[in-house]
Design a protein around this motif. Structure first.
Motif, PDB file in Angstrom:
ATOM      1  N   THR A  36       0.853  -1.186   0.000  1.00 13.28           N
ATOM      2  CA  THR A  36       0.000   0.000   0.000  1.00 13.28           C
ATOM      3  C   THR A  36       0.887   1.232   0.000  1.00 13.28           C
ATOM      4  N   GLY A  37       0.566   2.168  -0.880  1.00 16.93           N
ATOM      5  CA  GLY A  37       1.351   3.391  -0.959  1.00 16.93           C
ATOM      6  C   GLY A  37       0.772   4.336  -1.997  1.00 16.93           C
ATOM      7  N   THR A  38       1.556   5.356  -2.331  1.00 14.88           N
ATOM      8  CA  THR A  38       1.145   6.375  -3.286  1.00 14.88           C
ATOM      9  C   THR A  38       1.856   6.150  -4.613  1.00 14.88           C
ATOM     10  N   VAL A  39       1.078   6.167  -5.697  1.00 11.99           N
ATOM     11  CA  VAL A  39       1.634   6.009  -7.038  1.00 11.99           C
ATOM     12  C   VAL A  39       2.205   7.356  -7.466  1.00 11.99           C
ATOM     13  N   ARG A  40       3.498   7.343  -7.855  1.00 16.96           N
ATOM     14  CA  ARG A  40       4.157   8.587  -8.260  1.00 16.96           C
ATOM     15  C   ARG A  40       4.984   8.380  -9.514  1.00 16.96           C
ATOM     16  N   VAL A  41       5.141   9.443 -10.282  1.00 22.02           N
ATOM     17  CA  VAL A  41       6.046   9.452 -11.422  1.00 22.02           C
ATOM     18  C   VAL A  41       7.304  10.180 -10.970  1.00 22.02           C
ATOM     19  N   VAL A  42       8.461   9.546 -11.173  1.00 20.19           N
ATOM     20  CA  VAL A  42       9.729  10.164 -10.773  1.00 20.19           C
ATOM     21  C   VAL A  42      10.657  10.238 -11.977  1.00 20.19           C
ATOM     22  N   GLY A  43      11.608  11.147 -11.921  1.00 20.51           N
ATOM     23  CA  GLY A  43      12.592  11.293 -12.987  1.00 20.51           C
ATOM     24  C   GLY A  43      12.203  12.385 -13.966  1.00 20.51           C
ATOM     25  N   LYS A  81      -3.437   7.060  -3.230  1.00 18.94           N
ATOM     26  CA  LYS A  81      -3.040   5.952  -2.372  1.00 18.94           C
ATOM     27  C   LYS A  81      -3.792   4.699  -2.819  1.00 18.94           C
ATOM     28  N   VAL A  82      -3.037   3.612  -3.074  1.00 16.44           N
ATOM     29  CA  VAL A  82      -3.634   2.365  -3.551  1.00 16.44           C
ATOM     30  C   VAL A  82      -2.981   1.181  -2.839  1.00 16.44           C
ATOM     31  N   SER A  83      -3.697   0.056  -2.873  1.00 17.46           N
ATOM     32  CA  SER A  83      -3.136  -1.226  -2.436  1.00 17.46           C
ATOM     33  C   SER A  83      -3.036  -2.102  -3.669  1.00 17.46           C
ATOM     34  N   LEU A  84      -1.838  -2.648  -3.889  1.00 19.37           N
ATOM     35  CA  LEU A  84      -1.582  -3.463  -5.069  1.00 19.37           C
ATOM     36  C   LEU A  84      -1.143  -4.857  -4.653  1.00 19.37           C
ATOM     37  N   ARG A 104      -2.855  -6.848  -9.795  1.00 22.54           N
ATOM     38  CA  ARG A 104      -4.201  -6.262  -9.686  1.00 22.54           C
ATOM     39  C   ARG A 104      -4.205  -5.166  -8.623  1.00 22.54           C
ATOM     40  N   VAL A 105      -5.161  -4.254  -8.790  1.00 20.54           N
ATOM     41  CA  VAL A 105      -5.388  -3.195  -7.800  1.00 20.54           C
ATOM     42  C   VAL A 105      -6.379  -3.740  -6.786  1.00 20.54           C
ATOM     43  N   VAL A 106      -5.956  -3.850  -5.541  1.00 23.96           N
ATOM     44  CA  VAL A 106      -6.819  -4.381  -4.479  1.00 23.96           C
ATOM     45  C   VAL A 106      -7.805  -3.325  -4.036  1.00 23.96           C
ATOM     46  N   SER A 107      -7.304  -2.110  -3.784  1.00 24.41           N
ATOM     47  CA  SER A 107      -8.178  -1.005  -3.418  1.00 24.41           C
ATOM     48  C   SER A 107      -7.527   0.301  -3.842  1.00 24.41           C
ATOM     49  N   GLY A 108      -8.379   1.243  -4.170  1.00 21.04           N
ATOM     50  CA  GLY A 108      -7.907   2.547  -4.600  1.00 21.04           C
ATOM     51  C   GLY A 108      -8.668   3.636  -3.887  1.00 21.04           C
ATOM     52  N   PRO A 109      -8.521   4.862  -4.350  1.00 22.41           N
ATOM     53  CA  PRO A 109      -9.250   5.974  -3.737  1.00 22.41           C
ATOM     54  C   PRO A 109     -10.748   5.828  -3.945  1.00 22.41           C
TER      55      PRO A 109
END
Length: 111
Positions: A36-43, A81-84, A104-109
């Motif tokens: 579980t965490g936040t999906v981010r684009v980096v770089g 924030k999602v759980s994957l 799979r995405v377990v849970s999302g916003p």
């Protein structure tokens, strides 16, 4: 004699393809895991990567995301924030020590 000549190059090519696919996708560690965490684009463009930043410590922990769900995660869940559910893997990039391949995405916003 023809099969012997043909089998040598084909088996070498097959072995090469299997080896490069393993490197490109990272090596999976057995067992399903949920993160579980936040999906981010980096770089910086054109070398951006998608990561999942989990809570923990001051900065958390970044997991390089790989696999077929990348487009969906980038479009629908960026900054959320999602759980994957998926598998931990060995990162193909030295910049990231952690790697995760969600299936799979377990849970999302909320809606």
């Amino acid at each position: 004699m023809m099969t012997k000549r043909l089998f040598g190059p084909l088996s070498g090519l097959l072995l090469l393809l299997l080896a490069t696919q393993g490197c490109a996708m990272g090596v999976r560690k057995p067992g399903a895991t949920t993160l579980t965490g936040t999906v981010r684009v980096v770089g910086n463009e054109p070398f951006t990567r998608l990561v999942l930043t989990t809570a923990g410590g001051v900065r958390g922990k970044d997991y390089l995301l790989l696999g077929p769900l990348l487009d969906e995660l980038r479009k629908r869940y960026q900054g959320q924030k999602v759980s994957l559910e998926g598998a931990l893997c060995t990162s193909p990039e030295p910049r990231f020590s952690n790697c995760f391949e969600p299936v799979r995405v377990v849970s999302g916003p909320g809606p």
